[in-house]
Design an enzyme around this catalytic site. Structure first.
Site, PDB file in Angstrom:
ATOM      1  N   HIS A   1      -9.287   0.399   5.943  1.00 48.99           N
ATOM      2  CA  HIS A   1      -7.922   0.622   6.437  1.00 48.99           C
ATOM      3  C   HIS A   1      -7.972   1.520   7.673  1.00 48.99           C
ATOM      4  CE1 HIS A   1      -3.805   1.984   6.801  1.00 48.99           C
ATOM      5  NE2 HIS A   1      -3.474   0.878   6.159  1.00 48.99           N
TER       6      HIS A   1
ATOM      7  N   ASN B   1       0.866  -1.184   0.000  1.00 52.06           N
ATOM      8  CA  ASN B   1       0.000   0.000   0.000  1.00 52.06           C
ATOM      9  C   ASN B   1       0.901   1.231   0.000  1.00 52.06           C
ATOM     10  OD1 ASN B   1      -1.745   2.075   0.630  1.00 52.06           O
ATOM     11  ND2 ASN B   1      -2.314   1.288   2.659  1.00 52.06           N
ATOM     12  N   TRP B   2       0.879   1.972  -1.108  1.00 52.85           N
ATOM     13  CA  TRP B   2       1.767   3.135  -1.225  1.00 52.85           C
ATOM     14  C   TRP B   2       1.169   4.400  -0.602  1.00 52.85           C
ATOM     15  CZ3 TRP B   2       3.969   2.504  -6.927  1.00 52.85           C
ATOM     16  CH2 TRP B   2       4.893   1.445  -6.927  1.00 52.85           C
ATOM     17  N   LYS B   3      -0.029   4.293  -0.045  1.00 55.58           N
ATOM     18  CA  LYS B   3      -0.639   5.426   0.676  1.00 55.58           C
ATOM     19  C   LYS B   3      -0.529   6.712  -0.148  1.00 55.58           C
ATOM     20  CE  LYS B   3       0.082   2.915   4.912  1.00 55.58           C
ATOM     21  NZ  LYS B   3       0.270   2.917   6.346  1.00 55.58           N
TER      22      LYS B   3
ATOM     23  N   GLY C   1       3.154  -1.335   4.293  1.00 51.66           N
ATOM     24  CA  GLY C   1       3.147   0.100   4.013  1.00 51.66           C
ATOM     25  C   GLY C   1       4.559   0.572   3.725  1.00 51.66           C
ATOM     26  N   GLY C   2       5.209   1.123   4.745  1.00 51.63           N
ATOM     27  CA  GLY C   2       6.511   1.774   4.587  1.00 51.63           C
ATOM     28  C   GLY C   2       7.551   0.939   3.845  1.00 51.63           C
TER      29      GLY C   2
ATOM     30  N   GLU D   1      -6.269   3.914   8.707  1.00 52.96           N
ATOM     31  CA  GLU D   1      -6.145   5.364   8.505  1.00 52.96           C
ATOM     32  C   GLU D   1      -7.462   5.965   8.047  1.00 52.96           C
ATOM     33  OE1 GLU D   1      -2.619   5.020   6.119  1.00 52.96           O
ATOM     34  OE2 GLU D   1      -1.579   4.359   7.925  1.00 52.96           O
TER      35      GLU D   1
ATOM     36  N   SER E   1       4.042  -2.900  10.165  1.00 49.93           N
ATOM     37  CA  SER E   1       5.502  -2.911  10.311  1.00 49.93           C
ATOM     38  C   SER E   1       6.152  -4.190   9.775  1.00 49.93           C
ATOM     39  CB  SER E   1       5.896  -2.652  11.769  1.00 49.93           C
ATOM     40  OG  SER E   1       5.464  -1.347  12.149  1.00 49.93           O
TER      41      SER E   1
ATOM     42  N   GLU F   1      -4.729  -5.939  10.839  1.00 47.32           N
ATOM     43  CA  GLU F   1      -3.686  -4.929  11.028  1.00 47.32           C
ATOM     44  C   GLU F   1      -3.904  -4.229  12.376  1.00 47.32           C
ATOM     45  OE1 GLU F   1      -1.962  -3.387   7.143  1.00 47.32           O
ATOM     46  OE2 GLU F   1      -3.886  -2.403   7.333  1.00 47.32           O
TER      47      GLU F   1
ATOM     48  N   GLY G   1       2.929   1.498  10.880  1.00 47.87           N
ATOM     49  CA  GLY G   1       3.822   2.647  10.737  1.00 47.87           C
ATOM     50  C   GLY G   1       4.606   2.980  11.986  1.00 47.87           C
TER      51      GLY G   1
HETATM   52  P1  PGA Z   1       3.269  -0.227   7.714  1.00 47.23           P
HETATM   53  O1  PGA Z   1       1.764   0.006   7.178  1.00 47.23           O
HETATM   54  O2  PGA Z   1       3.796  -1.458   7.013  1.00 47.23           O
HETATM   55  O3  PGA Z   1       3.998   1.020   7.343  1.00 47.23           O
HETATM   56  O4  PGA Z   1       3.173  -0.454   9.191  1.00 47.23           O
HETATM   57  C1  PGA Z   1       0.898  -1.086   7.029  1.00 47.23           C
HETATM   58  C2  PGA Z   1      -0.424  -0.628   6.464  1.00 47.23           C
HETATM   59  O5  PGA Z   1      -0.850   0.513   6.705  1.00 47.23           O
HETATM   60  O6  PGA Z   1      -1.092  -1.408   5.761  1.00 47.23           O
END
Ligand code: PGA
Length: 251
Positions: free
Chosen positions: A97, A8-10, A236-237, A99, A215, A170, A176
């Site tokens: 998600h 997920n490139w957000k 994510g990251g 967020e 993470s 998650e 993150g």
């Molecule tokens: P992260 O994000 O790997 O940066 O913790 C995971 C996600 O939001 O799906």
């Protein structure tokens, strides 16, 4: 069942950056994606078309969207509908998600509407669920997951195809933060999600994929992805760079 390795490139990357990363990924993974794995890249809306083009002809890749509005079309300023995503070459989309739940205020009901609408429109949906640290500390993990799963899938027919729905567990406190859940916690949560989806979808619940997210990095992916009931990861990251995402896909 193939394990789904999703990035997920957000709200990161211009079109040029997205195209360069996707091209580097396709090159690095050319002929190397294990038979039992598939790779999903989830760029921001603005880069979906670019990434679809950059990955065209690369086997084993799909492209997804991070969000959509649950209506076929209409006066919904700023929103994007499933048909517009399918038209771009997207086959997957995220719902729920953390967020979007915690920053954009999406309720379980809204997540359920989106999940059902997206599936009916022909998208494969990854429904994200997970507890906050406060909910974990107060012993509410199962209650939260049960509510998010029940309401999130409330109107989905039980005859659904297993590959069209994926659940991503998650834990909010692991997203993150660099703080990954312990293997024992992942096993317990995934077993609970499996039991719940088997109750909700008795025919296909055993084959619905359950991803772990929070993470995930090249260094911890192999251990996580081989745990019971872990059918892939949502990253994510560590999925923003082609090298790191390649290591995760091959972990
Ligand atoms: P992260 O994000 O790997 O940066 O913790 C995971 C996600 O939001 O799906």
């Amino acid at each position: 069942m193939k394990k789904l390795m999703a990035a997920n490139w957000k709200m990161y990357k211009t079109r040029t950056e997205a195209s360069e990363t996707a091209a580097a990924l396709a090159k690095a993974l050319s002929g190397r994606i294990p038979e039992k794995r598939e790779v999903l890249v989830i760029p921001p809306f603005t880069a979906i078309s670019t990434v679809v083009d950059a990955l065209a002809g690369a086997p084993g890749f799909s492209v997804g969207a991070q969000n959509f509005y649950p209506s076929a079309q209409g006066a919904f300023t700023g929103e994007i509908c499933p048909d517009q995503l399918l038209d771009l070459g997207c086959s997957f989309a995220l719902t729920g998600h953390s967020e979007r739940r915690h920053i954009l205020g999406e309720t379980d009901e809204m997540v359920g509407r989106k999940t059902t609408f997206g599936l009916r429109a022909g998208l494969k949906i990854i429904l994200c669920v997970g507890e906050t640290i406060e909910e974990r500390r107060t012993g509410k993990v199962e209650e939260i997951l049960l509510g998010q799963l029940r309401v999130g899938t409330a109107d989905i027919p039980t005859s659904i195809k297993a590959e069209s729905l994926t659940i991503a567990y998650e834990p909010v406190w692991a997203i993150g933060t660099g703080e990954v859940a312990q293997p024992a916690d992942i096993i317990t949560a995934h077993a609970f999600v499996r039991r719940t989806i088997l109750e909700l979808f008795p025919e296909v619940g055993a084959d619905i994929r359950i991803l772990y997210g929070g993470s995930v990095k090249p260094g911890n992916c192999s251990e996580i992805v081989n745990l019971d009931n872990v059918d892939g990861v949502l990253v994510g990251g560590a999925g923003l760079e082609a090298g790191s995402l390649t290591d995760i896909v091959l972990a």
